[in-house]
Design a protein around this motif. Structure first.
Motif, PDB file in Angstrom:
ATOM      1  N   ALA A 116     -12.362   7.561  -1.432  1.00 44.66           N
ATOM      2  CA  ALA A 116     -12.764   6.169  -1.652  1.00 44.66           C
ATOM      3  C   ALA A 116     -11.596   5.227  -1.410  1.00 44.66           C
ATOM      4  O   ALA A 116     -11.764   4.114  -0.881  1.00 44.66           O
ATOM      5  N   GLU A 117     -10.402   5.670  -1.773  1.00 45.70           N
ATOM      6  CA  GLU A 117      -9.207   4.839  -1.573  1.00 45.70           C
ATOM      7  C   GLU A 117      -8.856   4.743  -0.096  1.00 45.70           C
ATOM      8  O   GLU A 117      -8.356   3.709   0.369  1.00 45.70           O
ATOM      9  N   ALA A 148     -11.028   4.691   2.294  1.00 46.52           N
ATOM     10  CA  ALA A 148     -11.966   3.711   2.839  1.00 46.52           C
ATOM     11  C   ALA A 148     -11.490   2.287   2.547  1.00 46.52           C
ATOM     12  O   ALA A 148     -11.548   1.407   3.418  1.00 46.52           O
ATOM     13  N   LYS A 149     -11.005   2.051   1.336  1.00 49.31           N
ATOM     14  CA  LYS A 149     -10.481   0.723   0.987  1.00 49.31           C
ATOM     15  C   LYS A 149      -9.251   0.391   1.825  1.00 49.31           C
ATOM     16  O   LYS A 149      -9.072  -0.752   2.262  1.00 49.31           O
ATOM     17  N   LEU A 150      -8.404   1.410   2.055  1.00 51.65           N
ATOM     18  CA  LEU A 150      -7.222   1.209   2.896  1.00 51.65           C
ATOM     19  C   LEU A 150      -7.637   0.825   4.315  1.00 51.65           C
ATOM     20  O   LEU A 150      -7.051  -0.071   4.926  1.00 51.65           O
ATOM     21  N   ASN A 202     -17.271   2.120  11.546  1.00 49.68           N
ATOM     22  CA  ASN A 202     -16.529   1.552  10.422  1.00 49.68           C
ATOM     23  C   ASN A 202     -15.570   0.439  10.823  1.00 49.68           C
ATOM     24  O   ASN A 202     -15.247  -0.437  10.018  1.00 49.68           O
ATOM     25  N   LYS A 242      -8.562  -5.949   8.239  1.00 50.20           N
ATOM     26  CA  LYS A 242      -8.298  -7.376   8.059  1.00 50.20           C
ATOM     27  C   LYS A 242      -6.886  -7.730   8.540  1.00 50.20           C
ATOM     28  O   LYS A 242      -6.682  -8.761   9.174  1.00 50.20           O
ATOM     29  N   HIS A 256       0.808  -1.219   0.000  1.00 48.45           N
ATOM     30  CA  HIS A 256       0.000   0.000   0.000  1.00 48.45           C
ATOM     31  C   HIS A 256       0.846   1.276   0.000  1.00 48.45           C
ATOM     32  O   HIS A 256       0.295   2.380   0.062  1.00 48.45           O
ATOM     33  N   TRP A 266     -12.503   1.250  11.671  1.00 48.14           N
ATOM     34  CA  TRP A 266     -11.211   1.873  11.397  1.00 48.14           C
ATOM     35  C   TRP A 266     -11.383   3.385  11.493  1.00 48.14           C
ATOM     36  O   TRP A 266     -12.503   3.893  11.441  1.00 48.14           O
ATOM     37  N   TYR A 299      -4.104   9.598  -1.308  1.00 51.24           N
ATOM     38  CA  TYR A 299      -5.270   8.743  -1.473  1.00 51.24           C
ATOM     39  C   TYR A 299      -6.533   9.602  -1.584  1.00 51.24           C
ATOM     40  O   TYR A 299      -6.720  10.559  -0.809  1.00 51.24           O
ATOM     41  N   GLN A 346     -10.419  -0.655   5.261  1.00 55.37           N
ATOM     42  CA  GLN A 346     -10.968  -2.003   5.263  1.00 55.37           C
ATOM     43  C   GLN A 346      -9.853  -3.049   5.196  1.00 55.37           C
ATOM     44  O   GLN A 346      -9.899  -4.069   5.895  1.00 55.37           O
ATOM     45  N   SER A 347      -8.854  -2.799   4.353  1.00 57.74           N
ATOM     46  CA  SER A 347      -7.724  -3.724   4.249  1.00 57.74           C
ATOM     47  C   SER A 347      -6.933  -3.762   5.552  1.00 57.74           C
ATOM     48  O   SER A 347      -6.478  -4.831   5.992  1.00 57.74           O
TER      49      SER A 347
END
Length: 262
Positions: free
Chosen positions: A241-242, A244-246, A198, A252, A111, A200, A238, A248-249
């Motif tokens: 939207a990116e 948010a993806k970061l 969220n 995990k 990332h 995060w 970022y 979520q990743s």
């Protein structure tokens, strides 16, 4: 015989305050650990210049807490199983952090971020215990051992959501934090609520001007937050939207870290 340790060695460098019974207990543990052989209470008291009655009562307390063992035949004291388990736990935790590092390195490289791991220290501080940078990218270096107010940064939003503070108490702690750029308490509350929903959190330049941080909680086996794993980069790298993806990743990855540490 190992030499005695001065009480000054255990002073709080920031306040100069010592709690004498705690100092005596620590000095006794250090002495017996360094000695490696059974010692009588009178010898310990003389070597450490502790009042014999005080020394005896401290020894009895340490035995009751399983930090020391007492041999009634020889009337001597040695380090106990409780102390060994405590040390073993600390060593194991360090070894587990070593196992976590490759996972952090992999995330950082994938990332293009710096990945940090913050440990909660009581209710008011967090401390940086691990940091991994992305190879080949512009690095954001942070010193291991750095301490911050618990509400600071992206990780602070996570801890704030779990501290169980009402609005008045949260505001009192919030007002003591020095932010890099202006942040209204109402906006901070909203960010804390978003972090809770969220899983995060984000700090967009409030911890440090020009720095974007995303954090996810690392929970222990009881579900309490023990660490926060953060991805740190420069602002503008970022889109929303990116980010948010970061997040979520990162959530995990933080769950994997929790499985390793606990």
């Amino acid at each position: 015989m190992p030499s005695a340790t001065s009480n000054d060695d255990l002073s709080d460098s920031s306040t100069g305050v010592t709690v004498k019974p705690v100092v005596n207990a620590v000095r006794i543990l250090r002495f017996l650990t360094a000695s490696g052989s059974p010692e009588r209470a009178s010898d310990i008291a003389r070597e450490l210049s502790i009042n014999p009655s005080t020394c005896f009562n401290t020894l009895r307390t340490l035995v009751a807490e399983e930090m020391l063992d007492f041999d009634p035949l020889s009337k001597t004291y040695t380090t106990g199983l409780g102390l060994a388990k405590l040390v073993e736990h600390l060593v194991t935790q360090g070894q587990r952090l070593d196992v976590v590092r490759p996972l952090m390195q992999e995330f950082a490289a994938a990332h293009h971020v710096t990945v940090t791991l913050w440990r909660r220290m009581g209710n008011d501080r967090i401390v940086l215990v691990s940091s991994e940078t992305s190879p080949g990218d512009l690095r954001i270096d942070m010193a291991i051992g750095q301490r911050l107010p618990v509400l600071m940064g992206a990780s602070g939003r996570l801890f704030a959501a779990r501290l169980g503070l009402d609005a008045e108490r949260l505001r009192a702690v919030f007002d003591k934090v020095r932010w890099a750029r202006p942040l209204r308490f109402e906006d901070y509350q909203r960010q804390v609520a978003d972090a809770s929903a969220n899983g995060w959190a984000v700090d967009d330049g409030y911890f440090s001007t020009g720095i974007l941080a995303v954090a996810a909680p690392v929970d222990d086996r009881t579900g309490a937050i023990a660490y926060a794993m953060s991805a740190v980069t420069f602002r503008g790298q970022y889109a929303d939207a990116e980010v948010a993806k970061l997040g979520q990743s990162l959530s995990k990855a933080a769950a994997k870290v929790g499985n390793i540490l606990f």
